[in-house]
Enzyme design. Structure first.
Site, short mmCIF file in Angstrom:
data_model
loop_
_atom_site.label_atom_id
_atom_site.label_comp_id
_atom_site.label_asym_id
_atom_site.label_seq_id
_atom_site.Cartn_x
_atom_site.Cartn_y
_atom_site.Cartn_z
CE LYS A 100 5.93 -8.76 -0.18
NZ LYS A 100 4.78 -9.12 0.67
CD GLU A 122 8.79 -9.91 -8.03
OE1 GLU A 122 9.71 -9.31 -8.65
OE2 GLU A 122 8.82 -10.13 -6.81
CB SER A 389 4.50 -10.45 7.81
OG SER A 389 3.25 -11.02 7.46
C1 LIG Z 1 4.27 -10.42 0.77
C2 LIG Z 1 3.81 -10.70 2.13
C3 LIG Z 1 4.05 -11.94 2.76
C4 LIG Z 1 4.68 -13.11 2.06
O1 LIG Z 1 5.99 -12.94 1.66
P1 LIG Z 1 7.22 -13.60 2.45
O2 LIG Z 1 8.36 -13.39 1.52
O3 LIG Z 1 6.89 -15.05 2.66
O4 LIG Z 1 7.35 -12.88 3.73
C5 LIG Z 1 3.67 -12.09 4.08
N1 LIG Z 1 3.04 -11.11 4.75
C6 LIG Z 1 2.77 -9.91 4.18
C7 LIG Z 1 2.07 -8.89 4.98
C8 LIG Z 1 3.14 -9.68 2.85
O5 LIG Z 1 2.86 -8.48 2.29
#
Ligand SMILES: *Cc1c(COP(=O)(O)O)cnc(C)c1O
Length: 406
Positions: A100, A122, A389
């Site tokens: 993010k 948000e 992610s």
């Molecule tokens: C917020 C988040 C997501 C989901 O958001 P996307 O916009 O689909 O990437 C996925 N993995 C992590 C670790 C997150 O913090």
């Protein structure tokens, strides 16, 4: 409330209209926001070509966020599953623990350039709120984060983290008191304070230019991965697997490979605890096209177009809509979307922890769950990249409640 439109084709929009992905996307907002969105689009188009802006962003991505992230060959996981070679793209190693921060730094610098020193955002689980509060501290902005009161209760630690970073966290008590209600409240704030305020949206959602702009701030994930896999394997991957909440980490790693038609894209949604509406957040399994929060995409909704409740063990995947570009990739067959259940994600967490010493976020564990299902059926010469992610520290409490370890 969503506007139900049963068939995407009913909005026959040519695909090259800015902000449209086939029929999806667009800008379905009150007139009071149009000037702000147009200003944002104009400024964003300018900074794309601005060398100074891009150099500053690159510097922060490197020396503040920690890019480039490694592409790691998961040798023990590969051996255990017995099929394709598995590589992990380590977005979990970034500052604040997830991808993010890429988008927050990009939009933060853009806000600075537009002379807007108040940021609103948000947040659901609090990850986007924390990344936003972090960037606001770094750039010296006022920061207000809207969060559903139910989410504030579930994610107390992140609420404290945001406050520690100097952000004001405003509790939202309407609707289901979760993410979509927080977005409504943030949009209301923006309408009132648009001259001084930038709305830092956290995924590839919302009205144009957000889905395109947020994708562009994350496409560095795929740019790095492409160069890294070519160096490591001398060829492109067979498949790329990523979890899909709004869809930003997935489109971020997919985008640079979009013209490489042989590279398969697999997005993994939250299968939750069952197939019934309300028990999952798999928009492509139970959803249909409609408009929510500024954009036309797949939604979980009832026959009257009312938004359905959703469930996932992973807060970051628990949202009733999906980024419009994913709707387009799905309809055109360029990407395939599957779902992993809560139980499968938790099991995947344990397996990755024990084979590689990496505890993934529960969101990312959904992608790992698909790796577990798919790679044993693939050839040993196949190569798969999975986007990790984020890291699992934020989810340790939930893992502890749900997993019985001996
Ligand atoms: C917020 C988040 C997501 C989901 O958001 P996307 O916009 O689909 O990437 C996925 N993995 C992590 C670790 C997150 O913090």
């Amino acid at each position: 409330m969503a506007t139900a439109v049963t068939k995407a084709k009913q909005l026959s929009v040519p695909r090259d209209v800015p902000g449209r992905f086939g029929a999806y996307g667009g800008r379905f907002v009150p007139e009071t926001l149009m000037a702000a969105l147009e200003e944002l689009e104009r400024e964003y188009e300018k900074v794309k070509r601005d060398k100074q802006f891009q150099a500053r962003l690159t510097e922060l991505l490197r020396n503040y966020a920690g890019r480039p992230t490694p592409l790691f060959f998961a040798g023990r996981l590969t051996k255990k599953l017995g099929g394709a070679k598995i590589y992990l793209k380590r977005e979990d190693l970034l500052h604040t623990g997830a991808h993010k921060i890429n988008n927050c730094l990009g939009q933060g610098l853009l806000a600075e350039r537009m002379g807007k020193r108040r940021i609103i955002a948000e947040t659901g689980a609090g990850q986007h709120g924390v990344a936003t509060a972090t960037v606001c501290a770094l750039l010296g902005f006022d920061c207000v984060v809207y969060m559903g009161s139910e989410d504030m209760r579930r994610q107390e630690l992140n609420v404290f983290r945001m406050r520690l970073l100097g952000a004001e966290v405003r509790s939202v008590n309407s609707g289901s008191r979760t993410l979509k209600d927080a977005i409504n409240e943030a949009m209301r704030d923006w309408v009132t304070n648009v001259r001084t305020t930038h709305y830092l949206l956290g995924s590839v959602l919302g009205a144009h230019p957000y889905p395109t702009m947020v994708r562009d701030f994350h496409k560095i994930i795929g740019c790095e991965a492409r160069a890294q896999i070519l160096k490591a394997e001398g060829k492109l991957p067979t498949a790329i697997i990523a979890c899909v909440g709004g869809g930003s980490n997935a489109i971020g790693i997919f985008f640079e490979f979009i013209k490489d038609k042989k590279v398969k894209f697999i997005g993994v949604e939250a299968g939750g605890r069952g197939e019934a509406l309300g028990d999952h957040a798999a928009r492509f399994r139970g959803g249909s096209p409609g408009v929510l929060q500024g954009t036309y995409s797949y939604l979980l909704q009832d026959a009257a177009g009312q938004i359905a409740a959703t469930h996932s063990v992973s807060a970051g995947l628990d949202y009733p809509s999906i980024g419009p570009e994913h709707a387009w990739l799905k309809d055109t067959g360029r990407a395939e979307y599957v779902a992993a259940s809560d139980a499968e994600a938790l099991e995947a967490c344990t397996l990755l922890a024990r084979t590689e010493g990496i505890i993934p976020a529960l969101e990312s564990a959904h992608a790992v769950a698909e790796v577990i299902k798919r790679t044993p059926r693939m050839k040993k010469s196949d190569v798969v990249i999975v986007n990790i992610s984020g890291r699992g520290d934020k989810d340790i409490g939930i893992m502890r409640e749900s997993l019985e370890l001996e």
